[in-house]
Design an enzyme around this catalytic site. Structure first.
Site, short mmCIF file in Angstrom:
data_model
loop_
_atom_site.label_atom_id
_atom_site.label_comp_id
_atom_site.label_asym_id
_atom_site.label_seq_id
_atom_site.Cartn_x
_atom_site.Cartn_y
_atom_site.Cartn_z
N ARG A 164 50.60 39.31 42.01
CA ARG A 164 50.85 38.96 43.43
C ARG A 164 51.68 37.67 43.55
NH1 ARG A 164 49.01 43.36 43.55
NH2 ARG A 164 47.54 44.23 45.05
N SER A 238 44.55 43.28 51.53
CA SER A 238 43.66 42.27 50.91
C SER A 238 44.04 40.90 51.44
CB SER A 238 43.83 42.25 49.39
OG SER A 238 43.62 43.52 48.83
N GLU A 334 45.99 35.59 49.71
CA GLU A 334 47.17 36.39 49.33
C GLU A 334 48.18 36.44 50.47
OE1 GLU A 334 48.21 40.56 49.73
OE2 GLU A 334 47.16 40.84 47.83
P1 FAD Z 1 56.26 40.61 55.59
O1 FAD Z 1 54.81 40.57 55.88
O2 FAD Z 1 57.20 40.76 56.72
O3 FAD Z 1 56.66 39.32 54.75
C1 FAD Z 1 55.91 38.91 53.63
C2 FAD Z 1 56.58 37.66 53.02
O4 FAD Z 1 57.85 38.00 52.49
C3 FAD Z 1 56.86 36.56 54.04
O5 FAD Z 1 56.69 35.32 53.39
C4 FAD Z 1 58.31 36.77 54.43
O6 FAD Z 1 58.93 35.58 54.88
C5 FAD Z 1 58.90 37.27 53.13
N1 FAD Z 1 60.03 38.22 53.28
C6 FAD Z 1 59.95 39.47 53.83
N2 FAD Z 1 61.13 40.09 53.71
C7 FAD Z 1 61.98 39.23 53.08
C8 FAD Z 1 63.35 39.30 52.68
N3 FAD Z 1 64.10 40.38 52.90
N4 FAD Z 1 63.87 38.22 52.06
C9 FAD Z 1 63.12 37.13 51.84
N5 FAD Z 1 61.84 36.99 52.19
C10 FAD Z 1 61.27 38.04 52.82
N6 FAD Z 1 50.22 44.76 49.02
C11 FAD Z 1 50.13 45.11 47.72
O7 FAD Z 1 50.72 44.45 46.85
N7 FAD Z 1 49.39 46.18 47.33
C12 FAD Z 1 48.71 46.94 48.20
O8 FAD Z 1 48.05 47.90 47.80
C13 FAD Z 1 48.79 46.61 49.58
N8 FAD Z 1 48.12 47.33 50.51
C14 FAD Z 1 48.18 46.99 51.82
C15 FAD Z 1 47.48 47.77 52.75
C16 FAD Z 1 47.54 47.47 54.11
C17 FAD Z 1 46.78 48.33 55.09
C18 FAD Z 1 48.33 46.37 54.55
C19 FAD Z 1 48.44 46.07 56.01
C20 FAD Z 1 49.02 45.59 53.63
C21 FAD Z 1 48.96 45.89 52.26
N9 FAD Z 1 49.63 45.12 51.28
C22 FAD Z 1 49.58 45.48 49.97
C23 FAD Z 1 50.41 43.93 51.68
C24 FAD Z 1 51.85 44.28 52.15
O9 FAD Z 1 51.99 45.64 52.41
C25 FAD Z 1 52.89 43.87 51.10
O10 FAD Z 1 52.78 42.51 50.78
C26 FAD Z 1 54.32 44.15 51.57
O11 FAD Z 1 55.23 43.99 50.52
C27 FAD Z 1 54.74 43.24 52.73
O12 FAD Z 1 55.97 43.73 53.24
P2 FAD Z 1 56.53 43.30 54.65
O13 FAD Z 1 57.91 43.83 54.77
O14 FAD Z 1 55.58 43.71 55.72
O15 FAD Z 1 56.56 41.72 54.48
N1 EPU Z 2 34.53 46.30 45.48
C1 EPU Z 2 33.25 45.98 45.93
N2 EPU Z 2 33.11 45.72 47.27
C2 EPU Z 2 34.14 45.81 48.16
C3 EPU Z 2 35.44 46.12 47.68
C4 EPU Z 2 35.59 46.37 46.32
O1 EPU Z 2 32.31 45.89 45.16
O2 EPU Z 2 33.92 45.59 49.35
C5 EPU Z 2 34.69 46.64 44.04
C6 EPU Z 2 34.97 48.14 43.87
O3 EPU Z 2 33.79 48.87 43.81
C7 EPU Z 2 35.77 48.19 42.59
C8 EPU Z 2 36.50 46.85 42.57
O4 EPU Z 2 35.84 46.00 43.52
O5 EPU Z 2 34.92 48.24 41.49
C9 EPU Z 2 37.99 46.99 42.91
O6 EPU Z 2 38.11 47.57 44.21
P1 EPU Z 2 39.42 48.37 44.67
O7 EPU Z 2 39.76 49.41 43.68
O8 EPU Z 2 39.22 48.79 46.08
O9 EPU Z 2 40.57 47.30 44.58
P2 EPU Z 2 40.65 45.75 44.94
O10 EPU Z 2 40.61 44.96 43.69
O11 EPU Z 2 39.67 45.39 46.00
C10 EPU Z 2 43.22 45.68 44.64
C11 EPU Z 2 44.40 45.16 45.38
C12 EPU Z 2 44.82 46.13 46.47
C13 EPU Z 2 45.17 47.46 45.83
C14 EPU Z 2 43.94 47.97 45.08
C15 EPU Z 2 44.23 49.24 44.30
C16 EPU Z 2 44.34 42.75 45.23
C17 EPU Z 2 44.11 41.47 45.93
N3 EPU Z 2 44.13 43.85 45.94
O12 EPU Z 2 42.12 45.70 45.54
O13 EPU Z 2 45.99 45.61 47.10
O14 EPU Z 2 45.57 48.41 46.79
O15 EPU Z 2 43.51 46.98 44.12
O16 EPU Z 2 44.99 48.94 43.18
O17 EPU Z 2 44.72 42.75 44.06
C18 EPU Z 2 46.77 44.21 48.87
O18 EPU Z 2 47.25 43.48 48.00
O19 EPU Z 2 46.89 43.99 50.09
C19 EPU Z 2 45.99 45.38 48.46
C20 EPU Z 2 45.39 46.20 49.33
#
Ligand code: FAD
Ligand code: EPU
Length: 338
Positions: A164, A238, A334
């Site tokens: 991240r 997250s 994050e």
């Molecule tokens: P923004 O929120 O608009 O911006 C994020 C940052 O990047 C800001 O600091 C912004 O200034 C900068 N930025 C954006 N675009 C540019 C650009 N073109 N040039 C320079 N800087 C820029 N993330 C994960 O890694 N894994 C996940 O599984 C995951 N699951 C998610 C689930 C949900 C339901 C939600 C709401 C979010 C999740 N995220 C996850 C977080 C998010 O989706 C990612 O971080 C994504 O890359 C953000 O993209 P954005 O375009 O919305 O960025």
């Molecule tokens: N867990 C709990 N309680 C909870 C949530 C999770 O005990 O409330 C335990 C689960 O049972 C599991 C472990 O934690 O054993 C991991 O959980 P999960 O697979 O849901 O993933 P996570 O570590 O909570 C990360 C990323 C997610 C990504 C998933 C899948 C980070 C900060 N988050 O979550 O990314 O989608 O793994 O790979 O690394 C994001 O960055 O926004 C994001 C959603």
């Protein structure tokens, strides 16, 4: 290129925080950006680059100029026997790029299906999910360094990708406007089902059924079952990173909490799921005023009902304190707090 004054950002952030920017400008091309870079409003104001707003928490109105990246295009720029190089504009929706690649059976980003946001933001925190990270398929990106007005290309080694994190979340934060990203994808896909939740779901299929398209479909289903839809409950995924601890700390925690979960990520480095730590503090599905944690995933903070960004930020500090008091572990945020 059009600059709008007093622009509402409510529909431009997935927390749906009701804030305004003094100025807002949408960029559709590098020509638009060039025009903006010499404009007085650009030169005399704070700036924030915005993608889909899915990893941002606004804690107040933004005093300055928000630059929304909407550069859209997908091109296959090169291929050889094994790989295809796909270049996408930074304003392309990430999941649209995933669908494009999955439909062509290009392997490498199927595990990253259904992550909200834009292509340009994907390298910022090196998006990751289900055992894959952007860095695994990243080839290069182009961006304009704002201070010098210079188009610069960054290759993987220049980006310092980590969990991240990247150079763009640190040294270059808000200093570069990423305009395109090029991925190197496999024409002969190798399926990756190492992540336990994915491995479990994959058991329902024969090996030959596990195509890039099937993995993408499974990941989408898992995500839908675990994570809240921002159109229903405002959130940014997250809120915290999973803390990484050394062996000594992991052993201390194992002695105190026998059901603790940890993953060995590197030599002597262990990731502890922050969701588990928060849940153990009794805060899963916990609500405080207009905000709280998701009932199925404690790591996701939710805007239940018109919460302000400050309220959400204060709630995140409350969680941090609770986790620290119980485990002596500091959670790192994050989400980008603005
Ligand atoms: P923004 O929120 O608009 O911006 C994020 C940052 O990047 C800001 O600091 C912004 O200034 C900068 N930025 C954006 N675009 C540019 C650009 N073109 N040039 C320079 N800087 C820029 N993330 C994960 O890694 N894994 C996940 O599984 C995951 N699951 C998610 C689930 C949900 C339901 C939600 C709401 C979010 C999740 N995220 C996850 C977080 C998010 O989706 C990612 O971080 C994504 O890359 C953000 O993209 P954005 O375009 O919305 O960025
Ligand atoms: N867990 C709990 N309680 C909870 C949530 C999770 O005990 O409330 C335990 C689960 O049972 C599991 C472990 O934690 O054993 C991991 O959980 P999960 O697979 O849901 O993933 P996570 O570590 O909570 C990360 C990323 C997610 C990504 C998933 C899948 C980070 C900060 N988050 O979550 O990314 O989608 O793994 O790979 O690394 C994001 O960055 O926004 C994001 C959603």
């Amino acid at each position: 290129m059009n600059i709008v004054k007093d622009f509402s950002l409510t529909n431009y952030n997935t927390f749906h925080i009701d804030v305004k920017a003094d100025y807002f400008c949408e960029i559709h091309s590098l020509e638009d950006l060039q025009e903006l870079l010499s404009h007085n409003i650009f030169l005399n104001n704070n700036r924030l680059i915005l993608g889909g707003g899915s990893n941002i928490l606004f804690t107040s109105d933004f005093s300055g100029l928000v630059i929304k990246n909407s550069i859209k295009s997908i091109e296959e720029i090169h291929e050889d026997e094994h790989f295809v190089f796909v270049k996408a504009g930074a304003g392309v929706i990430w999941d649209e790029l995933v669908n494009y690649c999955v439909n062509k059976n290009y392997g490498g980003i199927e595990n990253l299906t259904y992550i909200p946001g834009t292509v340009g933001a994907a390298p910022i925190q090196n998006i990751g999910a289900y055992g894959a990270e952007l860095k695994d398929v990243f080839y290069s990106l182009e961006g304009v360094v704002l201070k010098e007005n210079k188009l610069k290309e960054f290759y993987k080694k220049d980006c310092y990708f980590g969990y991240r994190s990247s150079i763009f979340k640190n040294e270059y934060k808000n200093k570069i406007f990423i305009s395109s990203v090029t991925l190197k994808l496999n024409k002969i896909p190798k399926i990756n089902i190492e992540y336990s939740a994915l491995k479990e779901s994959a058991k329902n299929y024969k090996t030959e059924e596990l195509t890039v398209a099937k993995i993408s479909e499974i990941v989408k289903e898992i995500r839908k079952s675990k994570l809240p839809d921002p159109s229903e409950f405002g959130n940014a995924g997250s809120f915290f990173k999973n803390p990484e601890v050394d062996k000594e700390t992991k052993e201390r925690l194992e002695n105190e909490f026998e059901d603790i979960i940890s993953f060995n990520t590197d030599k002597d480095i262990y990731k502890i799921p922050a969701g588990w730590l928060i849940e153990k503090c009794g805060l899963k599905g916990f609500r405080l005023g207009n905000t709280g944690t998701y009932k199925k995933q404690a790591l996701v903070i939710i805007n239940f009902n018109n919460a302000s960004g400050k309220e959400i930020y204060e709630f995140s500090n409350f969680i941090k304190d609770k986790v620290y008091n119980k485990f002596q572990i500091e959670l790192e945020t994050e989400v980008n707090v603005v």
